[in-house]
Write an enzyme that holds these catalytic residues in place. Structure first.
Site, PDB file in Angstrom:
ATOM      1  N   ASP A 193       0.775  -1.242   0.000  1.00 44.73           N
ATOM      2  CA  ASP A 193       0.000   0.000   0.000  1.00 44.73           C
ATOM      3  C   ASP A 193       0.809   1.298   0.000  1.00 44.73           C
ATOM      4  OD1 ASP A 193      -1.776  -2.034   0.359  1.00 44.73           O
ATOM      5  OD2 ASP A 193      -2.855  -1.119   2.011  1.00 44.73           O
TER       6      ASP A 193
ATOM      7  N   CYS B 265      -2.585  -7.658  -2.411  1.00 50.05           N
ATOM      8  CA  CYS B 265      -3.948  -8.106  -2.116  1.00 50.05           C
ATOM      9  C   CYS B 265      -4.859  -7.823  -3.313  1.00 50.05           C
ATOM     10  CB  CYS B 265      -4.459  -7.413  -0.862  1.00 50.05           C
ATOM     11  SG  CYS B 265      -3.406  -7.738   0.584  1.00 50.05           S
TER      12      CYS B 265
ATOM     13  N   GLU C 199      -4.687   1.599  10.317  1.00 47.27           N
ATOM     14  CA  GLU C 199      -5.899   1.114   9.659  1.00 47.27           C
ATOM     15  C   GLU C 199      -6.678   0.213  10.609  1.00 47.27           C
ATOM     16  OE1 GLU C 199      -4.141   0.968   5.087  1.00 47.27           O
ATOM     17  OE2 GLU C 199      -4.636  -0.886   6.137  1.00 47.27           O
TER      18      GLU C 199
ATOM     19  N   SER D 193      -8.585   0.192   6.057  1.00 53.62           N
ATOM     20  CA  SER D 193      -7.931  -0.512   4.973  1.00 53.62           C
ATOM     21  C   SER D 193      -8.733  -0.356   3.694  1.00 53.62           C
ATOM     22  CB  SER D 193      -7.808  -1.995   5.332  1.00 53.62           C
ATOM     23  OG  SER D 193      -7.530  -2.781   4.200  1.00 53.62           O
TER      24      SER D 193
END
Length: 608
Positions: free
Chosen positions: A158, A244, A497, A522
């Site tokens: 991320d 992910c 998160e 998230s």
């Protein structure tokens, strides 16, 4: 210090960086552009003999290469123990080989990262957002200190992507980003359906509320216990290397950055272990040479038009709330004016059209199979929603880059027609009100409705809410707004998160619950969630004054986040409030808490 940099001490305060001696942008030899603009400072003549000795020892093969070959840094956000990043060193080696075949010197190095999925719900998550700054600082440091002429970055998770782009904007030397790619879709043998990392957290909520069970509608086995089901999910949710798989933060940021022109076409949707990803790495040298020869620099690409494209893609595909804090940080690093108002403006005009996880059924690997991000871009360019005329790292426009890609097949079910969107406007909404006068970010796809009113139940840390969920203490019935505070950039510290809580609520089917926090969620979070509340509780924002039972209204139509408490009562509460003691006073989190700004301006650490 160079005299030009000393002179800056007498200039008015403004964003500025060190100047580095370099060849003129139009410098040529024998009619060809010189590409060693920065490295020539230490490789020409004998002004820096120690530097040249070290470079020979590091692998410069001869005098010809020392004096003429450009130096290209290859920055992988690689480390073992996280599938998003574990393959990036190997991808970097392919890039290195391709650069060397072009007669350039390729210097591979790594920076750090934090796995959000591994740290989620624990103290390690406090290190996640600040890793973005460390990544940016690391790449800026190596590029500038080592006199690199260009930079190729390989992020995977991320915070990696915005960190890489922030560094590019700071050093402003020809640069390309290669996204590490998405993972394959997992499959649960016991649930008999595709799963992914988000399934783990939502199943945990069902586990806690004793609703986790095998399906009964297909006539299959129903004998497995909830512990056996959890183990099966844990073993099969992540099949291997790659980020992910849904439209979570990693894929959101990669898609946005590709739509800004900073990657090769298709980078954001090409799976991590596919032959196409290897080919992308092999093509990087051609692209970086183009950028160097044509003097295409990051700030030439990081324009307001490019950020507009990033926001449009994020809204159309149902991207993460984290895109707001990251795009704001990237824009600030490039001195591009961008505000929360811009996100709301783009959300108002952009239909939400993607049936992608977390709120939908499909994954990035599925989108790749029907044409990938370039095919979606073609749709949006044709509709006038995406600017196809922006320049890119290929030397061509975005529209030229995607011209050869196929249009979306008419029978695909992932991307809805613009005439029949999932939601007529964007899913990200900017809310303000007496609970968030500086702004907040809501993720509302419309499936949950667009308005929620409930009584506040207050938790001063995420761990308190997690404990309440573990006890089954959040009851079904009357509407509740769960307020989690003191989790902002300074108060967390680190603005963690809160997927563990939000997913557990979805898994437990607590449809009577909304979430509000000064922390983050998230990209895998969905439901009625509001984060990034500014001012945060730690500095005395109104969220610090909420009490159990206060009625809170979340209204995505009027963009309001309001608590039904009068101004006089709030003033009384404020007078009685005192800031909590700092939980961290030494180390990297203490430095971060001291330097970081608010989420509505990107949570940056270099805006003094």
């Amino acid at each position: 210090m160079d005299p030009s940099n000393l002179e800056k001490q007498r200039l008015p305060e403004e964003p500025r960086f060190l100047d580095f001696p370099h060849l003129p942008d139009n410098a040529t030899r024998d009619g060809k552009p010189l590409l060693n603009k920065y490295s020539s400072t230490i490789t020409k003549g004998h002004d820096f003999p120690g530097a040249q000795a070290m470079l020979y020892a590091a692998g410069v093969p001869n005098v010809e290469a020392m004096k003429n070959s450009p130096h290209v840094g290859i920055a992988s956000v690689w480390w073992e123990g996280n599938p998003c990043n574990m393959h990036l060193l190997d991808l970097g080696k392919i890039v290195k080989e391709s650069v060397e075949k072009q007669g350039m010197l390729a210097w591979q190095y790594n920076t750090i990262g934090v796995s959000d999925a591994i740290t989620m719900g624990g103290e390690g998550m406090r290190f996640s957002l600040q890793s973005r700054e460390i990544i940016a600082d690391s790449i800026e440091t190596v590029t500038c200190a080592q006199h690199h002429d260009a930079c190729i970055t390989l992020p995977g998770c991320d915070k990696n992507m915005p960190g890489c782009v922030m560094a590019m904007a700071r050093h402003n030397r020809p640069s390309i980003m290669i996204y590490g790619g998405t993972t394959a879709v997992g499959y649960s043998n016991l649930l008999r359906k595709p799963i992914n990392i988000s399934t783990c957290y939502e199943a945990h909520g069902a586990y806690l509320y004793n609703t986790l069970a095998q399906p009964t509608s297909d006539g299959g086995d129903t004998s497995k216990t909830k512990d056996e089901i959890m183990t099966d999910i844990e073993q099969h949710a992540c099949p291997g290397a790659g980020a992910c798989g849904g439209m979570y933060t990693a894929n959101t940021m990669a898609t946005a950055i590709e739509s800004m022109g900073l990657t090769l076409p298709g980078s954001s949707s090409t799976p991590a272990t596919s032959p196409a990803k290897m080919r992308e790495c092999s093509k990087a040298a051609d692209a970086i040479r183009t950028c160097m020869e044509r003097n295409i620099k990051p700030r030439d690409l990081l324009t307001k038009r490019a950020f507009e494209n990033a926001m449009v893609m994020t809204m159309a595909l149902g991207g993460s709330t984290n895109s707001v804090v990251h795009l704001l940080a990237m824009a600030a690093s490039a001195d591009v004016p961008l505000s929360l108002a811009d996100f709301q403006r783009v959300s108002d005009k952009t239909p939400f059209i993607a049936d992608l996880a977390p709120s939908g059924k499909h994954y990035m690997a599925d989108l790749y199979a029907v044409g990938g991000v370039p095919s979606v871009q073609k749709l949006l360019v044709a509709a006038g929603l995406l600017d196809g005329d922006i320049p890119t790292v290929t030397g061509k426009t975005l529209a030229q880059n995607i011209e050869a890609f196929p249009s979306l097949p008419p029978d695909q079910a992932i991307i809805h027609p613009l005439a029949r969107p999932i939601k007529a406007t964007g899913h990200l909404q900017i809310l303000r009100g007496n609970l968030a006068p500086g702004g907040a970010v809501a993720k509302i796809t419309g499936k949950e409705g667009v308005r929620f009113v409930g009584a506040a139940r207050v938790f001063d840390k995420e761990t308190q809410l997690d404990a309440a969920l573990s006890r089954g203490a959040i009851a079904r019935g009357a509407n509740l707004v769960l307020v989690v505070r003191y989790e902002g950039p300074k108060g967390g510290p680190g603005m963690p998160e809160q997927l563990k809580a939000s997913a557990a609520i979805m898994g437990a089917r607590l449809t009577n619950v909304a979430l509000v926090t000064d922390g983050r969620y998230s990209g895998a979070s969905h439901g009625f969630i509001v984060g990034h509340v500014v001012p945060e509780a730690a500095i005395g924002g109104p969220i610090a004054l909420v009490r159990d039972g206060d009625v809170i209204t979340i209204d995505a139509e009027s963009n309001q986040l309001h608590m039904d408490v009068g101004a006089e009562e709030l003033a009384r509460r404020m007078a009685a409030w005192s800031p909590p003691r700092k939980t961290v006073t030494r180390g990297v989190l203490a430095k971060y808490a001291h330097l970081v700004g608010d989420a509505s301006h990107g949570a940056l650490t270099d805006q003094f």
